[in-house]
Design an enzyme around this catalytic site. Structure first.
Site, mmCIF file in Angstrom:
data_model
loop_
_atom_site.group_PDB
_atom_site.id
_atom_site.type_symbol
_atom_site.label_atom_id
_atom_site.label_comp_id
_atom_site.label_asym_id
_atom_site.label_seq_id
_atom_site.Cartn_x
_atom_site.Cartn_y
_atom_site.Cartn_z
ATOM 1 N N PHE A 102 37.879 -12.235 -44.957
ATOM 2 C CA PHE A 102 38.092 -11.739 -46.092
ATOM 3 C C PHE A 102 39.062 -10.547 -46.192
ATOM 4 C CE2 PHE A 102 35.853 -7.599 -48.027
ATOM 5 C CZ PHE A 102 35.625 -8.587 -49.440
ATOM 6 N N ASP A 173 35.135 -7.100 -35.962
ATOM 7 C CA ASP A 173 35.139 -7.484 -37.132
ATOM 8 C C ASP A 173 33.887 -7.937 -37.460
ATOM 9 O OD1 ASP A 173 34.237 -7.599 -39.962
ATOM 10 O OD2 ASP A 173 36.026 -7.476 -40.601
ATOM 11 N N HIS A 176 30.047 -9.413 -40.567
ATOM 12 C CA HIS A 176 29.479 -11.086 -40.192
ATOM 13 C C HIS A 176 28.410 -11.170 -39.394
ATOM 14 C CE1 HIS A 176 32.613 -13.628 -43.239
ATOM 15 N NE2 HIS A 176 32.109 -12.331 -43.625
ATOM 16 N N GLN A 199 26.647 -4.429 -47.049
ATOM 17 C CA GLN A 199 26.845 -4.961 -48.512
ATOM 18 C C GLN A 199 25.816 -5.602 -48.897
ATOM 19 O OE1 GLN A 199 28.159 -8.155 -49.245
ATOM 20 N NE2 GLN A 199 27.506 -7.913 -52.107
ATOM 21 N N LYS A 202 25.056 -9.758 -47.394
ATOM 22 C CA LYS A 202 24.682 -8.975 -45.729
ATOM 23 C C LYS A 202 23.117 -9.516 -44.526
ATOM 24 C CE LYS A 202 29.187 -8.489 -45.737
ATOM 25 N NZ LYS A 202 30.076 -8.377 -46.945
ATOM 26 N N ARG A 231 34.891 17.663 -40.591
ATOM 27 C CA ARG A 231 34.566 18.626 -40.371
ATOM 28 C C ARG A 231 33.598 18.022 -38.562
ATOM 29 N NH1 ARG A 231 30.910 21.578 -44.485
ATOM 30 N NH2 ARG A 231 31.003 19.165 -45.345
ATOM 31 N N TYR A 238 33.189 25.593 -43.154
ATOM 32 C CA TYR A 238 33.927 25.040 -43.917
ATOM 33 C C TYR A 238 36.030 24.547 -42.906
ATOM 34 C CZ TYR A 238 31.442 23.873 -47.914
ATOM 35 O OH TYR A 238 30.485 24.052 -48.947
ATOM 36 N N ARG A 248 31.294 8.969 -45.654
ATOM 37 C CA ARG A 248 29.683 8.819 -45.036
ATOM 38 C C ARG A 248 28.909 8.574 -46.210
ATOM 39 N NH1 ARG A 248 30.400 14.982 -45.789
ATOM 40 N NH2 ARG A 248 29.987 14.460 -47.949
HETATM 41 C C1 PLP Z 1 34.782 -10.236 -42.497
HETATM 42 C C2 PLP Z 1 34.353 -9.360 -43.282
HETATM 43 N N1 PLP Z 1 35.832 -8.180 -43.281
HETATM 44 C C3 PLP Z 1 34.756 -7.459 -44.231
HETATM 45 C C4 PLP Z 1 34.788 -6.577 -45.108
HETATM 46 C C5 PLP Z 1 33.958 -5.557 -45.408
HETATM 47 O O1 PLP Z 1 33.019 -5.075 -46.530
HETATM 48 P P1 PLP Z 1 32.183 -4.208 -47.609
HETATM 49 O O2 PLP Z 1 31.693 -5.281 -48.666
HETATM 50 O O3 PLP Z 1 30.632 -3.688 -46.615
HETATM 51 O O4 PLP Z 1 33.438 -2.998 -47.509
HETATM 52 C C6 PLP Z 1 33.569 -8.318 -45.203
HETATM 53 C C7 PLP Z 1 32.780 -8.658 -46.961
HETATM 54 O O5 PLP Z 1 32.611 -9.037 -46.822
HETATM 55 C C8 PLP Z 1 33.815 -8.750 -44.249
HETATM 56 O O6 PLP Z 1 33.123 -10.223 -44.828
#
Ligand code: PLP
Length: 435
Positions: A102, A173, A176, A199, A202, A231, A238, A248
């Site tokens: 992605f 990353d 998945h 997301q 997922k 912070r 602050y 966040r």
């Molecule tokens: C391999 C990979 N990295 C990063 C992301 C990014 O995640 P998000 O959609 O939560 O921003 C995704 C989302 O599908 C992804 O498949």
């Protein structure tokens, strides 16, 4: 007479839509958790004992990590991981990423002011090829990002060895790969930092959301600071120690994630077992093959169930036509992301000029010239089924196989469609339950 559904016949897998759970799955516990968070009146994490804090602890524990820092999504979690290790502080910093993933894996790199360098992928898994990575490392390389594609762990043995040998950071990353294990250890904190997405599509979701994992005290502290606009959480007032942004996660999402996390281990187990079954079953069709098995992958937490198409076994019928025919039979099949990333319009020089500063553009390779054999082959052959199909009973898996078998048997019916069929979008069908 039996006819393919694409030619007006009865879809063999028409009951599949009733057997596959509608995603996202939730129950009354989840609804209660969200209502409780709303009623609690603390919707932002800036208080002691927040939902976000509890979720970070629980998710990190589940993923064999010491620390978690929850964020707004899986794109900014990659940016946070990169910033935490200092990527982008020096002009010309490079990060090696897989050519097939992605776009966030690569765009996070440019967003922090560095240059993505595409490594080739293993055409049998879609995962970054360590041999290709090693060839690309130079004095400007700061990090490697490995994607556990579809939930199948990248070769963490080789990648760890390469990262250590060259003194560069290794980021996972794991967007998945919720629940995936490499040699009995959950992914995400095997490298220096890991990033997850929550997301909607997922395996663990609150619509949006993300988390960064690490085992390093120092990196965790720095990530926490960066994620909270410089912070220190828990310190009043602050006082901002660094210039940064706000990454966040909201308390309402954190409450939902905390509740959904309780179900994740059992869902991962079911998907892992069903994934093994389906892999064996589809292998027998000869038309598609599963990703190459690896004993070091001890649990597969799925996002995609990846299959590799064998066009020669179906009289040369193009993959796009096979997808349309399989969809017509009732199977929610598709491709993940289409072409390798270097073919995306975003990596054309003229478009890069609109998104990255000139002094970085000048140092970038010409992405349009790339042609990586592993990525090209994977893009040509991959087909994916959504992970939630693996939560369905065995009967559902049998329907998928029956649909493939039916198409194989009636492949001659597809020949006339090859030149005529207008293929709209082959990316995975997210409207499966909504049509
Ligand atoms: C391999 C990979 N990295 C990063 C992301 C990014 O995640 P998000 O959609 O939560 O921003 C995704 C989302 O599908 C992804 O498949």
């Amino acid at each position: 007479m039996v006819k393919l559904a694409i030619n007006g016949g009865e879809p063999v897998a028409k009951d599949l839509v009733n057997l596959v759970p509608r995603w996202p799955v939730f129950d009354e516990d989840d609804v209660r958790a969200v209502v409780e968070a709303i009623r609690g009146g603390r919707w932002c994490r800036l208080y002691q004992g927040s939902y976000a804090e509890r979720f970070e602890t629980e998710f990190a524990k589940y993923h064999d990590a010491k620390y978690g820092i929850a964020v707004a999504n899986g794109t900014v979690s990659l940016e946070l991981a990169l910033k935490t290790i200092g990527v982008g502080l020096n002009l010309g910093d490079e990060v090696i990423v897989p050519a097939y993933t992605f776009i966030a894996t690569a765009s996070a790199v440019t967003e922090v002011g560095a240059i993505p360098i595409f490594a080739d992928v293993d055409p049998q898994t879609g995962n970054i090829d360590p041999r290709s990575v090693e060839k690309l490392i130079n004095e400007r390389t700061r990090a490697i990002i490995a994607v556990h594609f579809g939930g199948y762990p990248a070769d963490m043995d080789e990648l760890t060895r390469i990262a250590k040998r060259h003194g560069v950071y290794l980021i996972e990353d794991a967007a998945h790969a919720h629940g995936s294990e490499w040699r009995g250890r959950k992914v995400g904190a095997i490298g220096d930092m890991g990033s997850f997405s929550f997301q909607e599509s997922k395996s663990l979701t609150a619509g949006e959301g993300g988390i960064v994992l690490t085992n390093s005290d120092e990196l965790a502290d720095r990530a926490r600071l960066i994620h909270n606009i410089g912070r220190v959480i828990g310190q009043p007032g602050y006082i901002h120690y660094i210039l940064s942004s706000n990454y966040r996660l909201s308390e309402i999402q954190a409450a939902l994630l905390l509740s959904r996390l309780r179900k994740l281990p059992s869902e991962v187990k079911v998907k892992h077992e069903n994934g093994k079954l389906l892999a064996d079953m589809i292998k027998r069709t000869g038309v598609v093959e599963p990703t190459r098995p690896d004993d070091r992958v001890t649990t597969r937490g799925y996002y995609y169930f990846v299959m590799l198409y064998r066009q020669e076994e179906l009289n040369g019928i193009p993959k796009e036509v096979f997808i349309e025919a399989l969809r017509a039979e009732g199977v929610p099949v598709g491709v993940s992301y289409g072409p390798p990333l270097y073919r995306q319009p975003a990596f054309k020089r003229e478009n890069l000029a609109k998104s990255v500063p000139r002094y970085i553009l000048e140092r970038m390779p010409n992405y349009e010239e790339l042609n990586l054999p592993g990525a090209e082959e994977f893009a040509r052959r991959e087909l994916v089924l959504p992970h939630y199909l693996l939560l369905a009973p065995r009967e559902a898996l049998e329907l998928v196989v029956a649909a493939i078998e039916k198409i194989k048997e009636h492949a001659d019916e597809l020949q006339p469609l090859v030149s005529k069929l207008k293929v709209s979008d082959t990316t995975i069908d997210v409207t499966y339950h909504r049509m």
